[in-house]
Design a protein around this motif. Structure first.
Motif, PDB file in Angstrom:
ATOM      1  N   TRP A  42       0.815  -1.206   0.000  1.00 40.99           N
ATOM      2  CA  TRP A  42       0.000   0.000   0.000  1.00 40.99           C
ATOM      3  C   TRP A  42       0.847   1.253   0.000  1.00 40.99           C
ATOM      4  CZ3 TRP A  42      -5.119  -0.560  -0.512  1.00 40.99           C
ATOM      5  CH2 TRP A  42      -5.656  -1.800  -0.207  1.00 40.99           C
ATOM      6  N   ALA A  43       0.268   2.327  -0.487  1.00 44.72           N
ATOM      7  CA  ALA A  43       0.811   3.676  -0.337  1.00 44.72           C
ATOM      8  C   ALA A  43      -0.280   4.486   0.357  1.00 44.72           C
ATOM      9  CB  ALA A  43       1.137   4.273  -1.697  1.00 44.72           C
ATOM     10  N   VAL A  44       0.124   5.446   1.143  1.00 47.22           N
ATOM     11  CA  VAL A  44      -0.822   6.302   1.843  1.00 47.22           C
ATOM     12  C   VAL A  44      -0.748   7.688   1.241  1.00 47.22           C
ATOM     13  CG1 VAL A  44      -1.405   7.349   4.060  1.00 47.22           C
ATOM     14  CG2 VAL A  44      -0.639   4.976   3.976  1.00 47.22           C
ATOM     15  N   GLY A  45      -1.915   8.284   0.968  1.00 44.75           N
ATOM     16  CA  GLY A  45      -1.942   9.624   0.398  1.00 44.75           C
ATOM     17  C   GLY A  45      -2.998  10.492   1.027  1.00 44.75           C
ATOM     18  N   GLU A  46      -2.699  11.769   1.092  1.00 46.43           N
ATOM     19  CA  GLU A  46      -3.640  12.737   1.642  1.00 46.43           C
ATOM     20  C   GLU A  46      -4.751  12.994   0.624  1.00 46.43           C
ATOM     21  OE1 GLU A  46      -3.407  16.906   4.132  1.00 46.43           O
ATOM     22  OE2 GLU A  46      -1.585  15.844   3.581  1.00 46.43           O
ATOM     23  N   VAL A  47      -5.965  13.166   1.115  1.00 44.55           N
ATOM     24  CA  VAL A  47      -7.109  13.483   0.263  1.00 44.55           C
ATOM     25  C   VAL A  47      -7.585  14.896   0.585  1.00 44.55           C
ATOM     26  CG1 VAL A  47      -7.810  11.092  -0.136  1.00 44.55           C
ATOM     27  CG2 VAL A  47      -8.717  12.322   1.839  1.00 44.55           C
ATOM     28  N   SER A  48      -8.426  15.433  -0.269  1.00 48.57           N
ATOM     29  CA  SER A  48      -8.846  16.832  -0.170  1.00 48.57           C
ATOM     30  C   SER A  48      -9.710  17.135   1.049  1.00 48.57           C
ATOM     31  CB  SER A  48      -9.622  17.230  -1.430  1.00 48.57           C
ATOM     32  OG  SER A  48     -10.872  16.524  -1.474  1.00 48.57           O
ATOM     33  N   GLY A  49     -10.442  16.136   1.546  1.00 48.03           N
ATOM     34  CA  GLY A  49     -11.373  16.390   2.641  1.00 48.03           C
ATOM     35  C   GLY A  49     -12.680  17.002   2.166  1.00 48.03           C
ATOM     36  N   LYS A  50     -12.848  17.096   0.872  1.00 51.85           N
ATOM     37  CA  LYS A  50     -14.094  17.634   0.304  1.00 51.85           C
ATOM     38  C   LYS A  50     -14.949  16.475  -0.179  1.00 51.85           C
ATOM     39  CE  LYS A  50     -11.993  21.982  -1.039  1.00 51.85           C
ATOM     40  NZ  LYS A  50     -12.384  22.651   0.162  1.00 51.85           N
ATOM     41  N   GLY A  51     -16.244  16.648  -0.049  1.00 51.69           N
ATOM     42  CA  GLY A  51     -17.154  15.608  -0.493  1.00 51.69           C
ATOM     43  C   GLY A  51     -18.590  16.068  -0.363  1.00 51.69           C
ATOM     44  N   GLU A  52     -19.481  15.080  -0.288  1.00 50.26           N
ATOM     45  CA  GLU A  52     -20.896  15.406  -0.107  1.00 50.26           C
ATOM     46  C   GLU A  52     -21.551  14.338   0.748  1.00 50.26           C
ATOM     47  OE1 GLU A  52     -23.071  13.744  -4.086  1.00 50.26           O
ATOM     48  OE2 GLU A  52     -22.121  15.706  -4.251  1.00 50.26           O
ATOM     49  N   VAL A  53     -22.647  14.732   1.366  1.00 47.96           N
ATOM     50  CA  VAL A  53     -23.396  13.814   2.214  1.00 47.96           C
ATOM     51  C   VAL A  53     -24.079  12.786   1.320  1.00 47.96           C
ATOM     52  CG1 VAL A  53     -25.325  13.602   3.832  1.00 47.96           C
ATOM     53  CG2 VAL A  53     -23.754  15.540   4.010  1.00 47.96           C
ATOM     54  N   TYR A  54     -23.814  11.522   1.585  1.00 50.50           N
ATOM     55  CA  TYR A  54     -24.469  10.433   0.869  1.00 50.50           C
ATOM     56  C   TYR A  54     -25.754  10.045   1.592  1.00 50.50           C
ATOM     57  CZ  TYR A  54     -25.384   5.792  -1.003  1.00 50.50           C
ATOM     58  OH  TYR A  54     -25.987   4.699  -1.563  1.00 50.50           O
ATOM     59  N   SER A  55     -25.676   9.935   2.916  1.00 45.99           N
ATOM     60  CA  SER A  55     -26.818   9.585   3.757  1.00 45.99           C
ATOM     61  C   SER A  55     -26.510  10.046   5.175  1.00 45.99           C
ATOM     62  CB  SER A  55     -27.044   8.071   3.720  1.00 45.99           C
ATOM     63  OG  SER A  55     -28.197   7.719   4.451  1.00 45.99           O
ATOM     64  N   TRP A  56     -27.536  10.189   6.010  1.00 52.19           N
ATOM     65  CA  TRP A  56     -27.297  10.666   7.370  1.00 52.19           C
ATOM     66  C   TRP A  56     -28.463  10.318   8.293  1.00 52.19           C
ATOM     67  CZ3 TRP A  56     -30.576  14.370   9.478  1.00 52.19           C
ATOM     68  CH2 TRP A  56     -31.482  14.939   8.577  1.00 52.19           C
ATOM     69  N   ILE A  57     -28.173  10.335   9.593  1.00 53.90           N
ATOM     70  CA  ILE A  57     -29.192  10.143  10.633  1.00 53.90           C
ATOM     71  C   ILE A  57     -28.826  11.027  11.826  1.00 53.90           C
ATOM     72  CG2 ILE A  57     -29.708   7.743  10.011  1.00 53.90           C
ATOM     73  CD1 ILE A  57     -28.086   6.943  12.567  1.00 53.90           C
ATOM     74  N   VAL A  58     -29.810  11.272  12.684  1.00 54.08           N
ATOM     75  CA  VAL A  58     -29.528  11.876  13.983  1.00 54.08           C
ATOM     76  C   VAL A  58     -29.509  10.723  14.972  1.00 54.08           C
ATOM     77  CG1 VAL A  58     -30.310  13.437  15.792  1.00 54.08           C
ATOM     78  CG2 VAL A  58     -30.582  14.087  13.386  1.00 54.08           C
ATOM     79  N   SER A  59     -28.366  10.544  15.614  1.00 60.22           N
ATOM     80  CA  SER A  59     -28.169   9.432  16.538  1.00 60.22           C
ATOM     81  C   SER A  59     -28.281   9.929  17.969  1.00 60.22           C
ATOM     82  CB  SER A  59     -26.777   8.819  16.303  1.00 60.22           C
ATOM     83  OG  SER A  59     -26.502   7.835  17.260  1.00 60.22           O
ATOM     84  N   ARG A  60     -29.037   9.204  18.771  1.00 58.22           N
ATOM     85  CA  ARG A  60     -29.161   9.522  20.184  1.00 58.22           C
ATOM     86  C   ARG A  60     -28.727   8.301  20.985  1.00 58.22           C
ATOM     87  NH1 ARG A  60     -31.390  13.796  18.820  1.00 58.22           N
ATOM     88  NH2 ARG A  60     -33.337  14.763  18.800  1.00 58.22           N
ATOM     89  N   HIS A  61     -28.053   8.546  22.092  1.00 63.30           N
ATOM     90  CA  HIS A  61     -27.588   7.457  22.945  1.00 63.30           C
ATOM     91  C   HIS A  61     -28.804   6.788  23.587  1.00 63.30           C
ATOM     92  CE1 HIS A  61     -25.608   5.280  26.152  1.00 63.30           C
ATOM     93  NE2 HIS A  61     -24.472   5.439  25.480  1.00 63.30           N
ATOM     94  N   PRO A  62     -28.882   5.445  23.581  1.00 67.05           N
ATOM     95  CA  PRO A  62     -30.063   4.757  24.112  1.00 67.05           C
ATOM     96  C   PRO A  62     -30.310   5.008  25.600  1.00 67.05           C
ATOM     97  CG  PRO A  62     -28.345   3.172  23.560  1.00 67.05           C
ATOM     98  CD  PRO A  62     -27.896   4.508  23.056  1.00 67.05           C
ATOM     99  N   ASN A  63     -29.245   5.297  26.359  1.00 62.52           N
ATOM    100  CA  ASN A  63     -29.433   5.584  27.779  1.00 62.52           C
ATOM    101  C   ASN A  63     -29.742   7.048  28.051  1.00 62.52           C
ATOM    102  OD1 ASN A  63     -28.908   2.915  28.322  1.00 62.52           O
ATOM    103  ND2 ASN A  63     -26.771   3.264  28.830  1.00 62.52           N
ATOM    104  N   GLN A  64     -29.651   7.883  27.024  1.00 64.37           N
ATOM    105  CA  GLN A  64     -29.934   9.309  27.151  1.00 64.37           C
ATOM    106  C   GLN A  64     -30.760   9.780  25.951  1.00 64.37           C
ATOM    107  OE1 GLN A  64     -25.928  10.724  27.127  1.00 64.37           O
ATOM    108  NE2 GLN A  64     -25.561  10.215  29.262  1.00 64.37           N
ATOM    109  N   PRO A  65     -31.951   9.200  25.758  1.00 62.49           N
ATOM    110  CA  PRO A  65     -32.722   9.517  24.550  1.00 62.49           C
ATOM    111  C   PRO A  65     -33.157  10.978  24.448  1.00 62.49           C
ATOM    112  CG  PRO A  65     -34.030   8.221  26.081  1.00 62.49           C
ATOM    113  CD  PRO A  65     -32.635   8.247  26.623  1.00 62.49           C
ATOM    114  N   ASP A  66     -33.195  11.691  25.569  1.00 59.30           N
ATOM    115  CA  ASP A  66     -33.579  13.104  25.526  1.00 59.30           C
ATOM    116  C   ASP A  66     -32.364  14.014  25.401  1.00 59.30           C
ATOM    117  OD1 ASP A  66     -36.253  12.423  25.761  1.00 59.30           O
ATOM    118  OD2 ASP A  66     -36.202  12.498  27.948  1.00 59.30           O
ATOM    119  N   GLY A  67     -31.163  13.432  25.415  1.00 62.23           N
ATOM    120  CA  GLY A  67     -29.936  14.222  25.288  1.00 62.23           C
ATOM    121  C   GLY A  67     -29.748  14.696  23.864  1.00 62.23           C
ATOM    122  N   GLU A  68     -28.781  15.583  23.722  1.00 64.23           N
ATOM    123  CA  GLU A  68     -28.474  16.105  22.397  1.00 64.23           C
ATOM    124  C   GLU A  68     -27.991  14.980  21.485  1.00 64.23           C
ATOM    125  OE1 GLU A  68     -25.475  19.347  20.314  1.00 64.23           O
ATOM    126  OE2 GLU A  68     -25.636  19.261  22.479  1.00 64.23           O
ATOM    127  N   GLY A  69     -28.546  14.902  20.309  1.00 64.41           N
ATOM    128  CA  GLY A  69     -28.120  13.895  19.338  1.00 64.41           C
ATOM    129  C   GLY A  69     -26.947  14.406  18.530  1.00 64.41           C
TER     130      GLY A  69
END
Length: 133
Positions: free
Chosen positions: A52-79
């Protein structure tokens, strides 16, 4: 935001976490066939090479898919917004979105990498490109 479980780097991904500590986003490229691989594994799934070789990438992209995740023990906490990011170089990365409200997130939204300390752990995160939420 819920607490972060620290990564446990191994020989296949130590390079990634070392670069994150330096605020750089990198991926591996197979030395045999030039295929990018993320997440990294012990061998290229296309040609079987272990070189393998390792290379730096631009860090630019786009959202493919997403969710708001909440911790199961803190469902009212900030997601947190967990997203699959299509990087411009053609690989996907799972990360969090920052600096944007969930109602403003959409698939295809341009994003850029940023690095942040979360619970004392340096992580690559993404935000709307150009700061536009």
């Amino acid at each position: 935001m819920a607490h972060v479980i620290p990564p446990v780097p191994n020989r296949d991904d130590q390079f990634f976490w070392d670069a994150v500590a330096e605020d750089r986003l990198v991926v591996r490229r197979c030395a045999g066939c030039a295929r990018l691989q993320q997440p990294p594994g012990p061998m290229c799934p296309a040609c079987g090479s272990v070189e393998w070789a390792v290379g730096e990438v631009s860090g630019k992209g786009e959202v493919y898919s997403w969710i708001v995740s909440r911790h199961p023990n803190q469902p009212d906490g900030e997601g947190r917004i967990v997203a699959i990011i299509d990087l411009a170089e053609g690989v996907r990365l799972v990360s969090n979105l920052r600096d944007v409200q969930p109602a403003a997130v959409r698939n295809g939204m341009p994003v850029e990498v940023t690095f942040a300390e979360v619970d004392g752990i340096r992580l690559p995160q993404f935000r709307p490109a150009g700061g536009n939420a």
